[in-house]
Write an enzyme that holds these catalytic residues in place. Structure first.
Site, PDB file in Angstrom:
ATOM      1  N   LYS A  20       0.811  -1.219   0.000  1.00 22.16           N
ATOM      2  CA  LYS A  20       0.000   0.000   0.000  1.00 22.16           C
ATOM      3  C   LYS A  20       0.846   1.272   0.000  1.00 22.16           C
ATOM      4  O   LYS A  20       0.520   2.222  -0.703  1.00 22.16           O
ATOM      5  CB  LYS A  20      -1.014  -0.010   1.144  1.00 22.16           C
ATOM      6  CG  LYS A  20      -0.443  -0.125   2.527  1.00 22.16           C
ATOM      7  CD  LYS A  20      -1.525  -0.420   3.550  1.00 22.16           C
ATOM      8  CE  LYS A  20      -0.944  -0.583   4.937  1.00 22.16           C
ATOM      9  NZ  LYS A  20      -0.068  -1.745   5.083  1.00 22.16           N
ATOM     10  N   SER A  21       1.935   1.314   0.739  1.00 21.44           N
ATOM     11  CA  SER A  21       2.784   2.515   0.755  1.00 21.44           C
ATOM     12  C   SER A  21       3.438   2.732  -0.600  1.00 21.44           C
ATOM     13  O   SER A  21       3.478   3.867  -1.106  1.00 21.44           O
ATOM     14  CB  SER A  21       3.860   2.400   1.837  1.00 21.44           C
ATOM     15  OG  SER A  21       3.275   2.385   3.115  1.00 21.44           O
ATOM     16  N   HIS A  56      11.977   3.281   3.232  1.00 20.57           N
ATOM     17  CA  HIS A  56      10.931   4.202   2.775  1.00 20.57           C
ATOM     18  C   HIS A  56      11.553   5.496   2.268  1.00 20.57           C
ATOM     19  O   HIS A  56      11.177   6.005   1.218  1.00 20.57           O
ATOM     20  CB  HIS A  56       9.940   4.506   3.910  1.00 20.57           C
ATOM     21  CG  HIS A  56       8.839   3.513   4.032  1.00 20.57           C
ATOM     22  ND1 HIS A  56       7.559   3.792   3.630  1.00 20.57           N
ATOM     23  CD2 HIS A  56       8.815   2.253   4.521  1.00 20.57           C
ATOM     24  CE1 HIS A  56       6.785   2.733   3.867  1.00 20.57           C
ATOM     25  NE2 HIS A  56       7.529   1.797   4.414  1.00 20.57           N
ATOM     26  N   ARG A  57      12.496   6.044   3.020  1.00 18.23           N
ATOM     27  CA  ARG A  57      13.141   7.305   2.618  1.00 18.23           C
ATOM     28  C   ARG A  57      13.903   7.146   1.310  1.00 18.23           C
ATOM     29  O   ARG A  57      13.856   8.019   0.444  1.00 18.23           O
ATOM     30  CB  ARG A  57      14.099   7.771   3.708  1.00 18.23           C
ATOM     31  CG  ARG A  57      13.412   8.409   4.878  1.00 18.23           C
ATOM     32  CD  ARG A  57      14.422   8.994   5.847  1.00 18.23           C
ATOM     33  NE  ARG A  57      13.739   9.567   6.982  1.00 18.23           N
ATOM     34  CZ  ARG A  57      14.153   9.469   8.225  1.00 18.23           C
ATOM     35  NH1 ARG A  57      15.293   8.859   8.499  1.00 18.23           N
ATOM     36  NH2 ARG A  57      13.469  10.010   9.191  1.00 18.23           N
ATOM     37  N   ARG A  59      13.438   5.235  -1.236  1.00 21.49           N
ATOM     38  CA  ARG A  59      12.698   5.051  -2.480  1.00 21.49           C
ATOM     39  C   ARG A  59      11.897   6.289  -2.887  1.00 21.49           C
ATOM     40  O   ARG A  59      11.338   6.342  -3.970  1.00 21.49           O
ATOM     41  CB  ARG A  59      11.813   3.808  -2.415  1.00 21.49           C
ATOM     42  CG  ARG A  59      10.604   3.919  -1.539  1.00 21.49           C
ATOM     43  CD  ARG A  59       9.754   2.653  -1.612  1.00 21.49           C
ATOM     44  NE  ARG A  59       8.587   2.821  -0.800  1.00 21.49           N
ATOM     45  CZ  ARG A  59       8.146   1.942   0.069  1.00 21.49           C
ATOM     46  NH1 ARG A  59       8.791   0.802   0.232  1.00 21.49           N
ATOM     47  NH2 ARG A  59       7.071   2.166   0.764  1.00 21.49           N
ATOM     48  N   ARG A  60      11.842   7.297  -2.014  1.00 24.55           N
ATOM     49  CA  ARG A  60      11.116   8.526  -2.346  1.00 24.55           C
ATOM     50  C   ARG A  60      12.011   9.457  -3.167  1.00 24.55           C
ATOM     51  O   ARG A  60      13.217   9.526  -2.946  1.00 24.55           O
ATOM     52  CB  ARG A  60      10.670   9.246  -1.074  1.00 24.55           C
ATOM     53  CG  ARG A  60       9.582   8.491  -0.347  1.00 24.55           C
ATOM     54  CD  ARG A  60       8.901   9.338   0.697  1.00 24.55           C
ATOM     55  NE  ARG A  60       9.746   9.812   1.766  1.00 24.55           N
ATOM     56  CZ  ARG A  60       9.853   9.235   2.958  1.00 24.55           C
ATOM     57  NH1 ARG A  60       9.203   8.131   3.233  1.00 24.55           N
ATOM     58  NH2 ARG A  60      10.621   9.765   3.885  1.00 24.55           N
TER      59      ARG A  60
END
Length: 190
Positions: A20-21, A56-57, A59-60
Protein backbone atom coordinates in the site's frame (compact mmCIF):
# COMPACT_ATOMS: atom_id res chain seq x y z
CA UNK A 1 -1.01 13.52 -13.55
CA UNK A 2 1.06 16.61 -13.12
CA UNK A 3 1.18 19.42 -10.64
CA UNK A 4 -1.68 21.20 -12.46
CA UNK A 5 -4.09 18.21 -12.58
CA UNK A 6 -6.42 17.77 -9.59
CA UNK A 7 -5.74 14.74 -7.43
CA UNK A 8 -8.78 13.12 -5.81
CA UNK A 9 -8.65 12.72 -2.02
CA UNK A 10 -7.49 9.09 -1.90
CA UNK A 11 -7.40 6.45 0.85
CA UNK A 12 -5.34 3.30 0.28
CA UNK A 13 -6.14 0.36 2.55
CA UNK A 14 -4.36 -2.96 2.84
CA UNK A 15 -2.79 -5.48 5.12
CA UNK A 16 0.76 -5.52 6.43
CA UNK A 17 3.30 -5.70 3.61
CA UNK A 18 0.56 -5.56 0.98
CA UNK A 19 2.32 -2.83 -1.01
CA UNK A 20 0.00 0.00 0.00
CA UNK A 21 2.78 2.52 0.75
CA UNK A 22 4.55 1.78 -2.52
CA UNK A 23 1.30 2.19 -4.46
CA UNK A 24 0.56 5.47 -2.67
CA UNK A 25 4.01 6.74 -3.59
CA UNK A 26 3.40 5.73 -7.20
CA UNK A 27 0.18 7.79 -7.29
CA UNK A 28 2.19 10.86 -6.32
CA UNK A 29 5.32 10.11 -8.37
CA UNK A 30 4.43 12.62 -11.14
CA UNK A 31 4.45 15.48 -8.64
CA UNK A 32 7.72 17.31 -8.05
CA UNK A 33 6.89 18.63 -4.60
CA UNK A 34 5.15 16.28 -2.17
CA UNK A 35 4.96 16.48 1.61
CA UNK A 36 5.41 12.95 2.96
CA UNK A 37 3.95 12.83 6.47
CA UNK A 38 5.40 9.93 8.44
CA UNK A 39 3.35 9.16 11.54
CA UNK A 40 5.46 6.27 12.84
CA UNK A 41 7.92 8.29 14.87
CA UNK A 42 11.27 6.99 15.99
CA UNK A 43 11.90 3.96 18.10
CA UNK A 44 15.24 4.30 19.82
CA UNK A 45 17.27 1.12 19.78
CA UNK A 46 15.02 -0.69 17.28
CA UNK A 47 17.36 -1.48 14.37
CA UNK A 48 14.67 -3.23 12.33
CA UNK A 49 12.38 -0.17 12.56
CA UNK A 50 15.25 2.12 11.55
CA UNK A 51 15.88 -0.10 8.52
CA UNK A 52 12.18 0.11 7.49
CA UNK A 53 12.26 3.91 7.78
CA UNK A 54 15.47 4.07 5.73
CA UNK A 55 13.96 1.92 2.96
CA UNK A 56 10.93 4.20 2.78
CA UNK A 57 13.14 7.31 2.62
CA UNK A 58 15.46 5.83 0.00
CA UNK A 59 12.70 5.05 -2.48
CA UNK A 60 11.12 8.53 -2.35
CA UNK A 61 12.18 11.20 -4.85
CA UNK A 62 14.77 13.66 -3.53
CA UNK A 63 12.39 16.56 -4.25
CA UNK A 64 9.85 15.28 -1.72
CA UNK A 65 9.85 16.74 1.77
CA UNK A 66 9.31 14.69 4.93
CA UNK A 67 7.50 15.70 8.10
CA UNK A 68 7.54 13.27 11.01
CA UNK A 69 4.40 14.30 12.86
CA UNK A 70 1.03 13.16 14.11
CA UNK A 71 -0.41 16.68 13.88
CA UNK A 72 -2.39 15.67 10.81
CA UNK A 73 -5.20 18.16 11.32
CA UNK A 74 -2.70 21.04 11.10
CA UNK A 75 -1.07 19.59 7.98
CA UNK A 76 -4.43 19.19 6.27
CA UNK A 77 -5.48 22.73 7.24
CA UNK A 78 -2.27 24.35 5.94
CA UNK A 79 -3.54 26.32 2.94
CA UNK A 80 -0.18 28.10 2.58
CA UNK A 81 1.46 24.89 1.32
CA UNK A 82 -0.22 23.70 -1.90
CA UNK A 83 1.94 20.59 -2.27
CA UNK A 84 0.18 17.22 -2.34
CA UNK A 85 0.35 15.34 0.96
CA UNK A 86 1.02 11.64 1.50
CA UNK A 87 0.11 10.44 5.00
CA UNK A 88 1.70 7.13 5.96
CA UNK A 89 -0.15 5.91 7.94
CA UNK A 90 -3.43 6.29 9.84
CA UNK A 91 -2.88 3.12 11.88
CA UNK A 92 0.38 4.48 13.30
CA UNK A 93 -1.35 7.83 13.92
CA UNK A 94 -4.07 6.03 15.89
CA UNK A 95 -1.44 4.12 17.87
CA UNK A 96 0.09 7.46 18.87
CA UNK A 97 -3.31 8.89 19.81
CA UNK A 98 -4.12 5.86 21.94
CA UNK A 99 -0.70 6.18 23.62
CA UNK A 100 -1.34 9.87 24.37
CA UNK A 101 -4.79 9.13 25.78
CA UNK A 102 -3.69 6.10 27.80
CA UNK A 103 -6.41 4.22 25.93
CA UNK A 104 -4.69 0.84 26.06
CA UNK A 105 -5.64 0.58 29.74
CA UNK A 106 -9.16 -0.81 30.32
CA UNK A 107 -9.89 1.57 33.20
CA UNK A 108 -8.65 4.66 31.34
CA UNK A 109 -10.68 3.63 28.29
CA UNK A 110 -13.85 3.39 30.39
CA UNK A 111 -13.11 6.64 32.27
CA UNK A 112 -12.91 8.97 29.29
CA UNK A 113 -10.18 7.44 27.13
CA UNK A 114 -12.67 6.19 24.57
CA UNK A 115 -14.27 9.61 24.26
CA UNK A 116 -10.86 11.31 23.96
CA UNK A 117 -9.73 8.94 21.20
CA UNK A 118 -13.04 9.30 19.36
CA UNK A 119 -12.81 13.10 19.53
CA UNK A 120 -9.35 12.97 17.93
CA UNK A 121 -10.62 10.60 15.21
CA UNK A 122 -13.60 12.86 14.54
CA UNK A 123 -11.30 15.89 14.27
CA UNK A 124 -9.04 14.09 11.82
CA UNK A 125 -11.98 12.93 9.68
CA UNK A 126 -13.36 16.49 9.65
CA UNK A 127 -9.95 17.91 8.64
CA UNK A 128 -9.70 15.31 5.87
CA UNK A 129 -13.16 16.25 4.59
CA UNK A 130 -12.39 19.98 4.72
CA UNK A 131 -8.88 20.06 3.27
CA UNK A 132 -8.28 21.80 0.00
CA UNK A 133 -4.92 20.09 -0.37
CA UNK A 134 -4.41 17.14 -2.70
CA UNK A 135 -4.01 14.25 -0.27
CA UNK A 136 -3.38 10.51 -0.22
CA UNK A 137 -3.48 8.49 3.00
CA UNK A 138 -2.41 4.94 3.76
CA UNK A 139 -4.07 2.82 6.43
CA UNK A 140 -4.12 -0.77 7.53
CA UNK A 141 -7.22 -2.85 6.91
CA UNK A 142 -7.26 -4.80 10.17
CA UNK A 143 -10.82 -6.10 10.09
CA UNK A 144 -10.06 -9.10 7.87
CA UNK A 145 -7.65 -10.90 10.14
CA UNK A 146 -7.53 -12.68 13.43
CA UNK A 147 -9.67 -11.28 16.24
CA UNK A 148 -7.18 -9.77 18.71
CA UNK A 149 -6.80 -11.73 21.93
CA UNK A 150 -6.85 -8.66 24.18
CA UNK A 151 -9.45 -6.01 24.87
CA UNK A 152 -6.91 -3.31 23.96
CA UNK A 153 -6.22 -5.00 20.62
CA UNK A 154 -9.93 -5.22 19.85
CA UNK A 155 -10.35 -1.53 20.80
CA UNK A 156 -7.61 -0.60 18.36
CA UNK A 157 -9.04 -2.74 15.55
CA UNK A 158 -12.56 -1.41 16.04
CA UNK A 159 -11.46 2.23 16.33
CA UNK A 160 -9.26 1.99 13.25
CA UNK A 161 -12.13 0.41 11.33
CA UNK A 162 -14.41 3.32 12.24
CA UNK A 163 -11.68 5.86 11.38
CA UNK A 164 -11.09 4.19 8.01
CA UNK A 165 -14.83 4.36 7.28
CA UNK A 166 -15.02 8.07 8.15
CA UNK A 167 -12.00 8.91 5.99
CA UNK A 168 -13.32 6.72 3.15
CA UNK A 169 -16.69 8.48 3.29
CA UNK A 170 -14.94 11.83 2.81
CA UNK A 171 -12.64 10.54 0.04
CA UNK A 172 -13.25 10.77 -3.68
CA UNK A 173 -11.29 7.54 -4.23
CA UNK A 174 -10.67 4.46 -2.07
CA UNK A 175 -8.28 1.70 -3.11
CA UNK A 176 -7.58 -1.68 -1.54
CA UNK A 177 -4.11 -3.15 -2.03
CA UNK A 178 -3.86 -6.93 -1.87
CA UNK A 179 -0.56 -8.69 -2.66
CA UNK A 180 0.64 -5.54 -4.41
CA UNK A 181 -2.43 -5.39 -6.64
CA UNK A 182 -4.74 -2.38 -6.48
CA UNK A 183 -8.49 -2.89 -6.38
CA UNK A 184 -10.78 0.12 -6.73
CA UNK A 185 -13.32 0.24 -3.93
CA UNK A 186 -14.61 3.75 -4.62
CA UNK A 187 -13.76 5.29 -7.99
CA UNK A 188 -13.56 9.06 -8.41
CA UNK A 189 -16.66 10.53 -9.96
CA UNK A 190 -16.25 12.37 -13.25
Amino acid sequence: MTDDVPLPRTLLLGGARSGKSTRAEQLLAPYGDVLYVATGGTRDGDAEWAQRVALHRDRRPASWRTAETCALEAVLADAADPAPVLIDCLALWLTSVMDECGAWDDRVWADGGEAAVQARCDALAAAWAATGRPVVAVSNEVGMGVVPATAAGRRFRDTLGRLNMAVADASERVLLVVAGQVLTVKPPVG
